[in-house]
Design a protein around this motif. Structure first.
Motif, short mmCIF file in Angstrom:
data_model
loop_
_atom_site.label_atom_id
_atom_site.label_comp_id
_atom_site.label_asym_id
_atom_site.label_seq_id
_atom_site.Cartn_x
_atom_site.Cartn_y
_atom_site.Cartn_z
N SER A 1 0.83 -1.19 0.00
CA SER A 1 0.00 0.00 0.00
C SER A 1 0.87 1.25 0.00
O SER A 1 1.92 1.27 0.61
CB SER A 1 -0.86 0.05 1.27
OG SER A 1 -1.55 -1.14 1.44
N PRO B 1 -2.96 9.30 3.80
CA PRO B 1 -3.52 8.43 2.75
C PRO B 1 -3.36 9.09 1.38
O PRO B 1 -3.34 10.33 1.30
CB PRO B 1 -5.00 8.31 3.12
CG PRO B 1 -5.26 9.31 4.18
CD PRO B 1 -3.97 9.74 4.77
N THR C 1 -12.52 8.93 -2.76
CA THR C 1 -11.57 8.00 -2.16
C THR C 1 -10.86 7.25 -3.26
O THR C 1 -11.51 6.59 -4.08
CB THR C 1 -12.31 6.98 -1.28
OG1 THR C 1 -13.33 7.68 -0.57
CG2 THR C 1 -11.36 6.31 -0.33
N VAL D 1 -6.21 2.06 -4.03
CA VAL D 1 -4.80 1.84 -3.73
C VAL D 1 -4.33 0.59 -4.48
O VAL D 1 -4.82 -0.50 -4.21
CB VAL D 1 -4.59 1.63 -2.21
CG1 VAL D 1 -3.12 1.42 -1.91
CG2 VAL D 1 -5.14 2.81 -1.44
N TYR E 1 -7.51 1.88 5.07
CA TYR E 1 -7.60 1.36 3.69
C TYR E 1 -8.39 0.05 3.67
O TYR E 1 -9.22 -0.18 2.82
CB TYR E 1 -6.20 1.08 3.14
CG TYR E 1 -5.39 2.27 2.64
CD1 TYR E 1 -5.99 3.47 2.30
CD2 TYR E 1 -4.02 2.15 2.48
CE1 TYR E 1 -5.22 4.54 1.84
CE2 TYR E 1 -3.24 3.20 2.01
CZ TYR E 1 -3.85 4.40 1.69
OH TYR E 1 -3.10 5.44 1.23
N GLN F 1 -10.31 -0.22 -0.06
CA GLN F 1 -9.82 0.68 -1.10
C GLN F 1 -8.89 0.01 -2.10
O GLN F 1 -8.38 0.67 -3.00
CB GLN F 1 -9.06 1.84 -0.45
CG GLN F 1 -9.90 3.08 -0.25
CD GLN F 1 -9.13 4.14 0.49
OE1 GLN F 1 -9.07 4.13 1.72
NE2 GLN F 1 -8.55 5.07 -0.23
#
Lengths: 299, 576
Positions: free
Chosen positions: B205, B363, B371, B374, B502, B507
């Motif tokens: 990530s 983030p 949003t 990732v 996350y 995400q």
């Protein structure tokens, strides 16, 4: 006749080590050329069960978008190196020869010969440091004159010339000494006679020195033409970076990356083979031309 | 005289022909012999091949001890931060090699060690030469392409049965932490040809690491959209955040390699919905390659503008992570994208030089403010392959068992073998380094729960060790000073909290191709990747953006189309 042979035998035997070396390192490896026509898997061995692919590897290489660029770079860099590498030491040798003081002559000679003995690994490190735009001595110096910073090793406009200049700087001492030796071989009587005839320094250089060492010039040219496609792996490898592949990548570094880093041995061999064929053509034709125009033969 | 010279060469000619053919013959036959000899030698290589008894339990000991040869890289981190501070330990003789010898009777031996990372040119070159020469160590760490070549040429052991038999239940549980994909990648014709060095995808990530002391100084807020990121970058480059009166700071730190866990661009690109280097599903159930999508072009354009305005180091194209970290440590860079551990390296270096420097992970953000996704690359790229005919092919599995056991098992000594305070990365001294995929998030959750409950007594193992580090840092002691990086990961503002977030927001966008490399990939992938990076670097440094379209065209022509087709065949086959 027999006794002559016996007398010369030791001399012939002295050839042997050289001969063995050439066979071992120049002829035996030629068998490896067949890799260029294979989809080569090293583990199966050179004579193993490899898949033959004809000219596929060559096709692939030619289709790579940067191949023509690499070829052009090689030719550009090495021809400039070749030309300057002949002219600079020649001019320098003639000028050095005119020096009256033997002490200065020898000192200069030794000083310019020194870099020739350093390897590119060492010189590369030094050059990277002194040419750096952030704190390198060359840029600091240029800065004194208001010249803005030049990224010699990272700018595609500058990189080839950095290569050429540093190569000439490293090697011209060697050439100078060869020429100086040749100049020494010229009969001093010729100069004396010319002086009596009223020739000045320039006349003597033009009409005695240069014709006197013509053979050496031709010899060095012929020998270096064969190297036309060797633009200097050691040097480029130690100085380049992906940022300057565009202007500095040469066939040898290209082969290195494809072969040793990407492990595509077939493709790498194809490029190497391609290079060898062109080199062979070049050296043959230069040899022919040298005979044609200077009546010079090595063999 | 004439006859003499005439005969001489003829005689010489004959002699040299004879000599030449003799040499050629001997050279050829020599080669063939050595080719055959090698395999025999390989089979009887180990001097202790016969006497060593095999204790078949997962952690059983060889008696007498056996020798297991490896090759390895030696990263800067291990060299400086581990071996540099541990006086009595060397790469050949350290707590891990001792542990393996004492408990398992396995002596670790390195045939060669190369400085640099596993992806550096030096290492690649050395390992490719090793593979080509056929002179393999007992266990070779290889990438997917190399593994396929080894498997195709029949040089390595089939590990299927051995893994079943020797892997401890804990090892099996850990290695299947991300499903079967890591095993699929190492399986050819139904045979498991290597033990995958499972890497956690979630660990890939991306976060934005920003110098918050600069943010405060310039009166800026943490970013919510990509526009904010660009504004911060501009302010960091223009408004003299270090206050030395010179324009010598950069907005965003990137390296010549462009991608990677520190100073990489994946997180930046994700802000523009661009996901280079990974295979994703398009709308129609087909897989497409992220690098050639138009979103990448847009992100490159933005980077080019940043470079033009002097927000990026003009020399980044020749700087690797180590070089860029020097800039960071000198306080010249105020923002970089990277993974959760960046505070330990390279950011701690900056903190060491300048105790006022403060960094925090945020983030990643998107252009629109929604949003963002990732991207998670399928990150298991190393496999431990065992040479065919090795005396103890199962030994490497035992190393896996013990490594996991000593760090996360019943008898774990986490603060001795994984991350003792004096040398954080001591675990890297082990030739194999498996770990549970969610270990960091798990530890964070435990610590966070304890923090909220105000009771740290329940913590154990990794979480306990980490909490001790946090406390040591909080105490303000000199030893604690170097633990700032840990506080930035597991503390209240830590990067792991964002990972947790996350996960909760779901995400992630996972790479869809997880199989073994396809035939065309084996041949073309590295060349294509290098070309891509070369062109991207050039575009960022100012080449016309149209070069991107040319790149896409070339990529397709040079095998990309073929790879896409093969990848989709694989995808269609696995979906059934």
């Amino acid at each position: 006749m027999r006794s002559k042979l016996r007398k010369e035998l030791p001399l012939h035997l002295m050839l042997l080590p050289g001969l063995i070396m050439i066979i071992l390192f120049s002829y035996v490896p030629m068998a490896g050329v067949m890799i260029a026509f294979q989809k080569f898997i090293p583990a199966k061995g050179l004579f193993g069960d490899q898949k033959w692919v004809g000219f596929d590897n060559f096709d692939y290489v030619m289709s790579l978008p940067n191949f023509t660029q690499v070829l052009w770079n090689t030719l550009f860099i090495s021809s400039l190196k070749l030309i300057l590498g002949l002219i600079v030491p020649l001019v320098f040798a003639i000028l050095l020869n005119e020096l009256a003081s033997n002490v200065i002559k020898r000192t200069v000679q030794t000083a310019i010969y020194l870099p020739y003995f350093l390897s590119w690994v060492v010189l590369g490190g030094i050059l990277i440091d002194i040419l750096s735009p952030s704190g390198g001595i060359v840029n600091e110096f240029l800065g004194l004159f208001g010249v803005s910073k030049i990224f010699f090793l990272g700018d595609n406009d500058w990189f080839p010339f950095t290569l050429i200049a540093s190569d000439v700087w490293k090697n011209f001492g060697y050439g100078t000494i060869v020429y100086l030796a040749a100049i020494t071989g010229i009969d001093p009587g010729l100069y004396e006679a010319a002086t009596i005839d009223g020739a000045n320094r320039w006349h003597k250089t033009w009409h005695i020195t240069i014709p006197g060492i013509r053979m050496v010039i031709v010899l060095l040219s012929v020998l270096s033409l064969g190297q036309l496609l060797n633009a200097g792996f050691d040097q480029v490898f130690n100085l380049y970076s992906p940022q300057v592949y565009e202007s500095g990548d040469i066939l040898d570094t290209f082969v290195y990356r494809i072969g040793l880093l990407d492990a595509q041995y077939g493709v790498a061999t194809a490029v190497g083979f391609f290079k060898s064929i062109i080199s062979l053509t070049l050296i043959s034709s230069s040899y022919f031309l040298a005979y044609r125009f200077a009546k010079y033969r090595i063999f | 005289m004439n006859t003499g010279t005439g005969k001489g060469p003829v005689w010489l000619k004959k002699a040299s022909i004879l000599l030449l053919s003799a040499l050629l013959l001997s050279a050829c036959s020599g080669k063939l012999e050595s080719g055959n000899g090698k395999q025999e030698a390989a089979a009887s290589n180990d001097p202790q091949a016969s006497p060593a008894a095999i204790d078949e339990s997962p952690l059983g000991k060889y008696d007498p001890p056996i020798e297991l040869s490896f090759v390895r890289d030696l990263s800067d981190v291990v060299e400086n931060n581990v071996l540099g501070v541990l006086k009595d330990e060397t790469i050949d003789n350290n707590r891990w090699t001792k542990l393996y010898e004492d408990q398992l009777g396995i002596k670790i031996k390195y045939n060669w060690i190369v400085k640099g990372s596993q992806t550096s040119d030096q290492y690649l070159q050395k390992i490719n030469v090793t593979l080509a020469s056929g002179d393999l160590p007992d266990v070779t760490p290889v990438n997917a392409t190399q593994l396929k070549q080894l498997a195709d040429s029949g040089q390595i052991e089939d590990m299927t049965a051995l893994y079943e038999k020797y892997a401890s239940p804990f090892t099996k549980k850990v290695l299947s932490g991300e499903g079967t994909s890591v095993f699929d990648a190492a399986t050819f014709d139904g045979k498991l040809m290597a033990i995958p060095a499972l890497e956690s995808s979630i660990e890939r990530s991306m976060y934005i690491w920003i110098r918050t002391d600069w943010l405060e100084k310039l009166g800026l807020q943490p970013p919510k959209t990509m526009a904010d990121v660009l504004a911060i970058s501009e302010a960091f480059a223009e408004k003299d955040p270090d206050g030395n009166g010179k324009k010598d700071t950069y907005g965003l730190g990137i390296t010549k390699d462009l991608w990677g866990g520190a100073m990489g661009l994946e997180g930046f690109m994700a802000g523009y919905n661009a996901y280079p280097n990974i295979w994703l599903e398009d709308g129609n159930g087909k897989l497409v390659y992220g690098s050639i999508q138009p979103e990448v072009k847009k992100a490159l354009q933005v980077l080019q503008d940043m470079a033009k305005k002097g927000q990026l180091d003009q020399e980044f194209g020749v700087k690797d992570g180590g070089k860029v970290s020097e800039l960071i440590s000198a306080g010249k860079i105020g923002m970089e994208y990277g993974e959760q551990w960046n505070s330990i390296w390279p950011l701690q270096l900056n903190r060491d030089n300048d105790p006022k420097a403060q960094w925090q992970a945020f983030p990643i953000v998107s252009e629109s403010g929604d949003t963002p996704k990732v991207p998670l690359k399928f990150s298991t790229t190393r496999f431990f392959a065992v040479k065919k005919g090795a005396a103890h092919p199962e030994a490497v599995i035992k190393l896996f068992n013990l490594h996991l056991e000593k760090n996360w098992g019943e008898t774990a000594e986490f603060d001795k073998y994984y991350a003792p305070p004096e040398a954080e990365s001591v675990w890297q001294l082990s030739p194999v380094t498996p770990y549970p995929v969610t270990k960091n998030v798990d530890a964070f959750r435990e610590i966070d729960a304890a923090r909220k409950a105000g009771d740290f007594s329940t913590l154990k193992g990794e979480a306990k060790t980490i909490q001790e580090k946090l406390e040591s840092y909080a105490s303000g002691s000199t030893e604690g000073f170097s633990l700032w990086g840990w506080e930035r990961i597991y503390g209240e503002q830590g990067s792991m909290g964002i990972a947790d977030q996350y996960i909760k927001n779901d995400q992630f966008i996972q790479e869809k191709f997880v199989g073994a490399p396809t035939p065309t990939m084996v041949e073309r992938k590295t060349t294509l990747e290098k070309q891509q990076n070369e062109i991207f670097v050039k575009i960022i440094l100012g080449e016309p953006i149209e070069k991107f379209d040319q790149f896409v065209k070339d990529w397709k022509k040079l095998g990309g189309d073929q790879i896409t087709q093969e990848v989709n065949e694989w995808y269609a086959a696995t979906k059934k």
